[in-house]
Design an enzyme around this catalytic site. Structure first.
Site, short mmCIF file in Angstrom:
data_model
loop_
_atom_site.label_atom_id
_atom_site.label_comp_id
_atom_site.label_asym_id
_atom_site.label_seq_id
_atom_site.Cartn_x
_atom_site.Cartn_y
_atom_site.Cartn_z
CG ASP A 1 1.12 2.16 -1.56
OD1 ASP A 1 1.02 1.61 -0.45
OD2 ASP A 1 2.15 2.10 -2.26
NE ARG A 2 -1.32 4.75 -6.11
CZ ARG A 2 -0.26 4.71 -5.30
NH1 ARG A 2 -0.37 5.06 -4.08
NH2 ARG A 2 0.90 4.31 -5.70
#
Length: 204
Positions: free
Chosen positions: A29-30
Site C-alpha cells: 500500500d505504501r
C-alpha cells in the site's frame, strides 16, 4: 525526492505506521501511494537485503480493461486477517512459504499478461490468486462477507480477488453484459459497487 530517494519512501512511511502509530500495515500500500498508477512490485529477499527496498516498475496503462471494485460499508480489520499467516511465515511453515513464492510467480505472469494485453490470462491469474489465498488463510480468516462478495462475482462469471487484506474485492468481467446483473446483486446485499478508473499519476 531530493531529500529521500523515492524507493526508500514507502519503507519510511511503513516504519512510522508500525513503530510510531502501531498500525498493522503492509509495504504494498505504501509503494502505490508513493508511485501511483499501475506498478509492478518485486520484494525479493535478495533485493531487500542488498538495497533496502524492492524494485518498482510502472506498467503501461494504455488499453486496460474495465475493472470494478466492491466493498463493505463496515470493512474488517486487516490486522486480524494478517496476523495468523504472518506468524506462520515467521515460523517458516512450508505451506505459507511455498504459497508466497507462488504469489510472486503470479505477479510476474500478470505483468507479462498486461504487457501482452492478454486479459483472459490476467483474469485467470486473478482467480488463481484468490484460490491460493483461500487455501492458505482459510474461510474463517477471510470472513463471511468477503466470501459472499467473491461468490456473487463468480456467479456472474467475473474474475475476482482481494486487492488488499479484506473488506473489498476487485474484479474483471470480460463479458460486460454480465456487469449490470453483478452490480445489481452486490448492491441488493448492501455492498458498495463502483467502476475503477485508474489514475496514472506522476512517473517522476
Amino acid at each position: 525526492d531530493l531529500d529521500m530517494p523515492k524507493p526508500i519512501q514507502p519503507n519510511f512511511i511503513l516504519n512510522v505506521e508500525l513503530e510510531e502509530l502501531f498500525i498493522t500495515a503492509g509495504l504494498q500500500d505504501r509503494v502505490i501511494q508513493v508511485y501511483e498508477g499501475l506498478v509492478y512490485m518485486d520484494f525479493s529477499k535478495s533485493l531487500m537485503q542488498e538495497h533496502g527496498h524492492g524494485r518498482y516498475e510502472h506498467l503501461d496503462m494504455t488499453g486496460l480493461p474495465k475493472f470494478w471494485l466492491a466493498y463493505l460499508n463496515d470493512p474488517s480489520d486487516s490486522g486480524k486477517i494478517h496476523s495468523d499467516v504472518k506468524l506462520r511465515w515467521d515460523k517458516g511453515e512450508e505451506e505459507v512459504v511455498k504459497a508466497m513464492c507462488t504469489f510472486s510467480t503470479y505477479t510476474d505472469e500478470a505483468r507479462d499478461a498486461i504487457s501482452r494485453k492478454n486479459w483472459k490470462d490476467l483474469a485467470d491469474l486473478m482467480n488463481k490468486n484468490f484460490q491460493l489465498r483461500r487455501s492458505v488463510y482459510g474461510d474463517q480468516a477471510l470472513g463471511e462477507a468477503n466470501l459472499r462478495m467473491i461468490a456473487i462475482a463468480q456467479k456472474h462469471k467475473s474474475a475476482v480477488k482481494f486487492p488488499g487484506s479484506g473488506g473489498a474485492v476487485i474484479g474483471l468481467c470480460l463479458d460486460e453484459a454480465n456487469l449490470d446483473g453483478l452490480r445489481s446483486e452486490m448492491q441488493s446485499e448492501g455492498f458498495v459497487f463502483c467502476d475503477v478508473f485508474p489514475f496514472e499519476g506522476s512517473h517522476s
